[in-house]
Design a protein around this motif. Structure first.
Motif, PDB file in Angstrom:
ATOM      1  N   THR A 150       0.830  -1.213   0.000  1.00 18.31           N
ATOM      2  CA  THR A 150       0.000   0.000   0.000  1.00 18.31           C
ATOM      3  C   THR A 150       0.862   1.260   0.000  1.00 18.31           C
ATOM      4  OG1 THR A 150      -0.179   0.015   2.413  1.00 18.31           O
ATOM      5  CG2 THR A 150      -1.921  -1.131   1.192  1.00 18.31           C
ATOM      6  N   HIS A 151       1.958   1.217   0.778  1.00 19.90           N
ATOM      7  CA  HIS A 151       2.900   2.344   0.815  1.00 19.90           C
ATOM      8  C   HIS A 151       4.176   1.851   1.475  1.00 19.90           C
ATOM      9  CE1 HIS A 151       0.942   2.447   4.722  1.00 19.90           C
ATOM     10  NE2 HIS A 151       1.845   3.302   5.182  1.00 19.90           N
ATOM     11  N   LEU A 152       5.193   2.698   1.496  1.00 24.87           N
ATOM     12  CA  LEU A 152       6.517   2.200   1.836  1.00 24.87           C
ATOM     13  C   LEU A 152       6.935   2.452   3.287  1.00 24.87           C
ATOM     14  CD1 LEU A 152       8.261   3.105  -1.543  1.00 24.87           C
ATOM     15  CD2 LEU A 152       7.196   0.953  -0.858  1.00 24.87           C
ATOM     16  N   HIS A 153       5.986   2.649   4.196  1.00 25.34           N
ATOM     17  CA  HIS A 153       6.318   2.698   5.620  1.00 25.34           C
ATOM     18  C   HIS A 153       6.794   1.313   6.071  1.00 25.34           C
ATOM     19  CE1 HIS A 153       3.987   6.428   7.320  1.00 25.34           C
ATOM     20  NE2 HIS A 153       5.285   6.649   7.283  1.00 25.34           N
ATOM     21  N   THR A 154       7.742   1.307   7.029  1.00 27.09           N
ATOM     22  CA  THR A 154       8.337   0.027   7.452  1.00 27.09           C
ATOM     23  C   THR A 154       7.311  -0.994   7.928  1.00 27.09           C
ATOM     24  OG1 THR A 154       8.641   0.924   9.677  1.00 27.09           O
ATOM     25  CG2 THR A 154      10.549   1.007   8.190  1.00 27.09           C
ATOM     26  N   ASP A 155       6.266  -0.536   8.644  1.00 30.87           N
ATOM     27  CA  ASP A 155       5.337  -1.517   9.231  1.00 30.87           C
ATOM     28  C   ASP A 155       4.484  -2.220   8.174  1.00 30.87           C
ATOM     29  OD1 ASP A 155       4.253   1.183   9.099  1.00 30.87           O
ATOM     30  OD2 ASP A 155       2.448   0.427  10.085  1.00 30.87           O
ATOM     31  N   HIS A 156       4.716  -1.909   6.891  1.00 32.99           N
ATOM     32  CA  HIS A 156       3.985  -2.563   5.801  1.00 32.99           C
ATOM     33  C   HIS A 156       4.899  -3.406   4.904  1.00 32.99           C
ATOM     34  CE1 HIS A 156       0.210  -0.254   6.539  1.00 32.99           C
ATOM     35  NE2 HIS A 156       1.103   0.446   7.219  1.00 32.99           N
ATOM     36  N   VAL A 157       6.200  -3.312   5.126  1.00 35.59           N
ATOM     37  CA  VAL A 157       7.106  -3.951   4.149  1.00 35.59           C
ATOM     38  C   VAL A 157       8.216  -4.826   4.733  1.00 35.59           C
ATOM     39  CG1 VAL A 157       6.723  -2.087   2.475  1.00 35.59           C
ATOM     40  CG2 VAL A 157       8.706  -1.965   3.989  1.00 35.59           C
TER      41      VAL A 157
ATOM     42  N   ASP B 176      -5.109   8.904   1.066  1.00 28.80           N
ATOM     43  CA  ASP B 176      -4.424  10.103   1.563  1.00 28.80           C
ATOM     44  C   ASP B 176      -3.730   9.786   2.891  1.00 28.80           C
ATOM     45  OD1 ASP B 176      -3.577  12.521   2.486  1.00 28.80           O
ATOM     46  OD2 ASP B 176      -5.503  13.547   2.261  1.00 28.80           O
ATOM     47  N   HIS B 177      -2.418   9.618   2.810  1.00 28.83           N
ATOM     48  CA  HIS B 177      -1.601   9.298   3.991  1.00 28.83           C
ATOM     49  C   HIS B 177      -0.441  10.303   4.041  1.00 28.83           C
ATOM     50  CE1 HIS B 177      -0.231   6.714   7.187  1.00 28.83           C
ATOM     51  NE2 HIS B 177       0.764   6.163   6.536  1.00 28.83           N
ATOM     52  N   ALA B 178      -0.743  11.536   3.588  1.00 26.81           N
ATOM     53  CA  ALA B 178       0.292  12.566   3.469  1.00 26.81           C
ATOM     54  C   ALA B 178       1.033  12.754   4.802  1.00 26.81           C
ATOM     55  CB  ALA B 178      -0.349  13.886   3.043  1.00 26.81           C
TER      56      ALA B 178
ATOM     57  N   GLY C 261      -5.466   0.246   3.393  1.00 32.43           N
ATOM     58  CA  GLY C 261      -4.125   0.781   3.614  1.00 32.43           C
ATOM     59  C   GLY C 261      -4.218   1.876   4.671  1.00 32.43           C
ATOM     60  N   ASP C 262      -3.167   2.653   4.827  1.00 29.96           N
ATOM     61  CA  ASP C 262      -3.175   3.736   5.827  1.00 29.96           C
ATOM     62  C   ASP C 262      -3.714   4.994   5.161  1.00 29.96           C
ATOM     63  OD1 ASP C 262      -1.889   1.862   7.318  1.00 29.96           O
ATOM     64  OD2 ASP C 262      -0.136   3.083   7.813  1.00 29.96           O
ATOM     65  N   THR C 263      -4.783   5.555   5.723  1.00 29.06           N
ATOM     66  CA  THR C 263      -5.395   6.725   5.094  1.00 29.06           C
ATOM     67  C   THR C 263      -6.374   7.414   6.037  1.00 29.06           C
ATOM     68  OG1 THR C 263      -6.750   7.490   3.219  1.00 29.06           O
ATOM     69  CG2 THR C 263      -7.262   5.302   4.079  1.00 29.06           C
TER      70      THR C 263
HETATM   71 ZN   LIG Z   1       1.749   4.322   7.110  1.00 24.57          ZN
END
Ligand SMILES: [Zn+2]
Ligand SMILES: [Zn+2]
Length: 341
Positions: free
Chosen positions: A105-112, A197-199, A220-222
């Motif tokens: 979903t995005h490249l934050h550590t807790d997702h990858v 939107d996870h700006a 995802g995170d939003t």
């Molecule tokens: Zn995140």
């Protein structure tokens, strides 16, 4: 000491029984057979959703970081792979040789950070093609870095088990940068990526799976957005990132009182980029979602009081997910079966 001695003696007797007698070995073999048995991939036609990680960067016993495994027919996809999430897959007996791709979903550590575990274990399990990792721009850098970092590990595995069991080319992941839209359509399955939107994290995506009349959306995170509402329209199941503002504010206040200004600052920042629990009832209603289930808890509920706070903010019937919990949506049906871990 006497109690410890007795326990050690009993454990020793049990071990002798298990390895030293025919009936003991039968018990041991039966347990091992259970542990290696294949999971439910081939046994169920429909969408099957397994929560392989319901946590966030805030540690919580029994919760891996973000991970949702979705099986459509005989294909397995994993949306995000946070730390510890592969262990939940293994304990839930998911045969990862069927893994088609990891969708980030995005490249934050807790997702990858769990992606290398999925790569290694699905390779060992006999995945027939290199593992594809779909994700927003930057996924090439992430996957290239993982491939480089784990080159020594791959070489040891091949040297130990042989290239016939572990073809070296199948251990190297392939990055697939994506744009929002339909990623895949075929065999009754459509996978769509949509912008969230996870700006300041951008781009960030959610994913929708449609399979034979059933649908699952992973947010995802939003924060709550119109795009998320559109993507979740008429979905059977929405798996939604959730933040409890009262709980986050309590931690911030406690951190200030304990003279931990760095923790207080982080907790003051995070409400701006996650969906607040108090907004999710209205979102689910506007979108016409049939079942709302929350995961990626900020913070994860660790006792009955925290769980009560979440329940007081969420609409009745919302599922507070746990690691290992599954949802079964039979093809062309209307049921949603919640399977406890
Ligand atoms: Zn995140
Ligand atoms: Zn996250």
């Amino acid at each position: 000491m006497a109690v410890v001695g007795l326990v050690a003696l009993a454990a020793g007797a049990a071990a002798w029984y298990l390895v030293g007698t025919a009936s003991g070995r039968a018990v041991l073999l039966a347990r091992a057979a259970q542990a290696v048995a294949g999971g439910p991939v081939a046994e169920f036609d429909g969408l099957r959703v397994l929560l392989c990680g319901t946590g966030s960067p805030l540690a919580s016993p029994g919760r891996a970081q973000a991970c949702v495994a979705i099986t459509a027919g005989s294909s397995l996809y994993v949306v995000d792979a946070g730390a510890g999430s592969h262990a939940t897959m293994q304990l839930s007996r998911q045969p990862t040789r069927h893994l088609r791709a990891v969708l980030v979903t995005h490249l934050h550590t807790d997702h990858v950070t769990g992606i290398p575990d999925f790569n290694l274990m699905s390779w060992v399990d006999g995945r027939p093609a290199p593992l594809e990792v779909y994700g927003p721009a930057g996924v090439e850098r992430l996957v290239g870095g993982f491939n480089e970092a784990f080159a020594p590990d791959r070489s040891y595995r091949v040297a130990h088990h042989g290239a016939e069991l572990l073809p070296p080319e199948l251990g190297v992941m392939v990055a697939v940068p994506i744009e929002p839209g339909i990623l895949q359509e075929g065999d009754g399955l459509r996978i769509t990526a949509f912008t969230v939107d996870h700006a300041p994290v951008a781009p960030a995506f959610g994913y929708r799976f449609d399979y034979r009349g059933r649908s699952v959306v992973v947010s995802g995170d939003t924060v709550v957005t119109e795009g998320l509402e559109q993507a979740a329209t008429d979905a059977d199941l929405l798996l939604q990132d959730v933040l409890s503002l009262p709980l986050v504010r309590a931690v911030e206040e406690a951190a200030l009182a304990a003279d931990r200004p760095r923790v207080a600052k982080i907790f003051a920042d995070i409400p701006s980029y996650h969906a607040h629990a108090s907004e999710l009832g209205a979102l689910a209603e506007r979108a016409g979602v049939r079942m709302l289930a929350v995961y990626h808890f900020v913070p994860p509920p660790r006792n009955a009081v925290m769980e009560m706070v979440y329940r007081s903010e969420l609409p009745d019937g919302t599922i507070l997910t746990r690691d290992g919990m599954a949802f079964e949506l039979p093809a062309d049906g209307t049921d949603i079966r919640v399977v406890e871990p």
